[in-house]
Design an enzyme around this catalytic site. Structure first.
Site, mmCIF file in Angstrom:
data_model
loop_
_atom_site.group_PDB
_atom_site.id
_atom_site.type_symbol
_atom_site.label_atom_id
_atom_site.label_comp_id
_atom_site.label_asym_id
_atom_site.label_seq_id
_atom_site.Cartn_x
_atom_site.Cartn_y
_atom_site.Cartn_z
ATOM 1 N N LEU A 30 10.633 37.964 78.042
ATOM 2 C CA LEU A 30 9.958 39.170 78.586
ATOM 3 C C LEU A 30 11.181 40.116 79.243
ATOM 4 O O LEU A 30 11.069 40.373 80.297
ATOM 5 C CB LEU A 30 8.878 38.717 79.519
ATOM 6 N N ARG B 160 13.541 43.903 78.420
ATOM 7 C CA ARG B 160 13.012 45.143 78.030
ATOM 8 C C ARG B 160 11.838 45.378 76.918
ATOM 9 O O ARG B 160 11.260 45.898 77.109
ATOM 10 C CB ARG B 160 14.226 45.829 78.033
ATOM 11 N N CYS C 194 13.578 37.135 72.356
ATOM 12 C CA CYS C 194 14.607 36.587 73.097
ATOM 13 C C CYS C 194 15.995 36.968 72.440
ATOM 14 O O CYS C 194 16.047 37.108 71.223
ATOM 15 C CB CYS C 194 14.618 35.235 73.731
ATOM 16 N N THR D 167 11.454 40.424 65.971
ATOM 17 C CA THR D 167 12.223 41.647 65.520
ATOM 18 C C THR D 167 13.402 41.314 66.582
ATOM 19 O O THR D 167 13.997 42.535 66.955
ATOM 20 C CB THR D 167 11.472 42.777 66.147
ATOM 21 N N ARG E 121 16.313 38.230 66.579
ATOM 22 C CA ARG E 121 17.606 37.877 65.791
ATOM 23 C C ARG E 121 16.854 36.577 64.734
ATOM 24 O O ARG E 121 16.198 35.717 65.233
ATOM 25 C CB ARG E 121 18.382 37.042 66.696
ATOM 26 N N GLU F 178 20.406 36.606 56.453
ATOM 27 C CA GLU F 178 19.743 37.750 55.842
ATOM 28 C C GLU F 178 20.898 38.672 54.999
ATOM 29 O O GLU F 178 22.212 38.444 55.453
ATOM 30 C CB GLU F 178 19.247 38.805 57.006
ATOM 31 N N HIS G 104 16.064 44.631 58.801
ATOM 32 C CA HIS G 104 16.859 44.586 60.018
ATOM 33 C C HIS G 104 16.762 46.145 60.637
ATOM 34 O O HIS G 104 17.793 46.577 61.047
ATOM 35 C CB HIS G 104 17.977 44.218 60.087
ATOM 36 N N ALA G 105 15.681 46.611 60.639
ATOM 37 C CA ALA G 105 15.334 48.384 60.703
ATOM 38 C C ALA G 105 14.532 48.358 61.809
ATOM 39 O O ALA G 105 14.445 49.481 62.355
ATOM 40 C CB ALA G 105 15.075 48.989 59.595
ATOM 41 N N ALA G 106 13.976 47.430 62.667
ATOM 42 C CA ALA G 106 13.439 47.784 63.865
ATOM 43 C C ALA G 106 13.845 48.697 64.886
ATOM 44 O O ALA G 106 13.270 49.453 65.514
ATOM 45 C CB ALA G 106 12.964 46.494 64.606
ATOM 46 N N PHE G 107 15.164 48.703 65.082
ATOM 47 C CA PHE G 107 16.010 49.642 66.074
ATOM 48 C C PHE G 107 16.035 51.108 65.334
ATOM 49 O O PHE G 107 16.360 51.995 66.226
ATOM 50 C CB PHE G 107 17.339 49.037 66.099
#
Length: 324
Positions: free
Chosen positions: A156, A158, A211, A238, A240, A269, A287-290
């Site tokens: 838990l 950010r 985490c 989302t 690692r 990956e 690996h595009a969540a960001f």
């Protein structure tokens, strides 16, 4: 003049060739150069003579590569995670390692919820079925009412917090496990704390991983842990890839021990074989969540600001290895 070098990953470059954002932030404080590398074996003498490095994700910096840096003051990981950099080796050489922990908070939380919704409402199978011009809803047993489900969060921080608030707003019962978080976060957010990972797994209908990857969390979720989940559960990652053991989760999906998984990141990956890609009930993203236009501008601006501080002798932000 000091030199700041941007190292982008040759396989899938993320920055622009002119480094426009970085040059604007750094200004005349340093010369800015950009190189494409696959591993730190590709580091040239010119790169090794840099005063600061900005390193994109998937470009590893090992102890051997770090030992070749002649006058580097800081390595800035262009992103949240810094497991691709040997932070202990950097500390031994007096090099600060910094990250950008806050740039993609909204995007990653949104992506985790998007994967969750796609799984709980079976969006991809229903899309495929509708495009066959038929209306056999074969996935009906996997379609779930959100307000009856428990959304379990591992970590838990950010992003985990942002995801918890979104899940709570959608009607999920939200629980979390984070052994390093001080007491009281559950009360502040109106969610429930679970003291052990095993209990979190037993209760969760959706397991969302947030985490960091380190020695403690590598394969944190493997065969034993996946077996504690209900067969009707969904897993979302989302964070690692190597936090979840790849062979374990793909096997669980193939054997019907899980209802589905949404993985933006996956161990080793990208997916390596046709058999991996054909795993049933798997949603995989790149690996595009960001990623968003806004988040990449924010990330690159922050990295450039830290690199500029490194070469001008100003205090550094977001140091993760204790080197000031």
């Amino acid at each position: 003049m000091p030199r700041i070098t941007i190292i982008d990953w040759r396989t899938s470059p993320q920055g622009d060739p002119d480094s426009t954002i970085e040059r604007h932030i750094i200004g005349d404080a340093a010369e800015v150069r950009r190189f494409l590398c696959e591993t730190d074996a590709d580091l040239t003498e010119e790169i090794c003579a840099s005063d600061a490095l900005i390193v994109w994700h998937n470009m590893p910096l090992t102890a051997q590569g770090i030992s070749r840096l002649k006058q580097c003051r800081a390595i800035i990981r262009n992103g949240v995670g810094f497991d691709s950099v040997d932070v202990a080796a950097a500390r031994e050489h007096g090099i600060a390692v910094c990250n950008v922990p806050d740039y993609g908070t909204e995007e990653v939380a949104d992506h985790a919820i998007a994967l969750t919704m796609a799984l709980c409402r079976q969006i991809l199978p229903l899309d495929a079925e509708a495009k066959k011009l038929g209306w056999l809803i074969k996935v009906e047993p996997r379609l779930r009412r959100l307000s009856t489900l428990t959304f379990g969060i591992v970590g838990l921080g950010r992003i985990g917090t942002a995801t918890a608030l979104r899940a709570k707003g959608l009607g999920f019962r939200v629980i979390f496990h984070d052994p390093y978080l001080a007491n009281g976060a559950d009360k502040a957010l109106g969610i429930s704390r679970v003291r052990t990972l095993d209990e979190l797994l037993r209760q969760s209908d959706v397991l969302s991983v947030h985490c960091p990857l380190n020695a403690e969390t590598h394969h944190l979720i493997a065969e034993r842990e996946l077996a504690l989940l209900k067969p009707s559960s969904f897993v979302v990652n989302t964070a690692r890839g190597a936090i979840i053991k790849k062979t374990a989760i793909l096997t669980a999906l193939r054997e019907g021990c899980l209802a589905g998984a949404g993985l933006d990141v996956i161990e080793n990956e990208p997916l390596r074989t046709e058999d991996e890609a054909a795993t049933p009930n798997l949603i995989a993203t790149c690996h595009a969540a960001f990623c968003s236009v806004e988040s990449k501008i924010e990330m690159r601006s922050t990295s450039a600001r830290i690199a500029r501080a490194a070469v001008t002798g100003e205090p550094l932000e977001n140091v993760v290895n204790g080197v000031s």
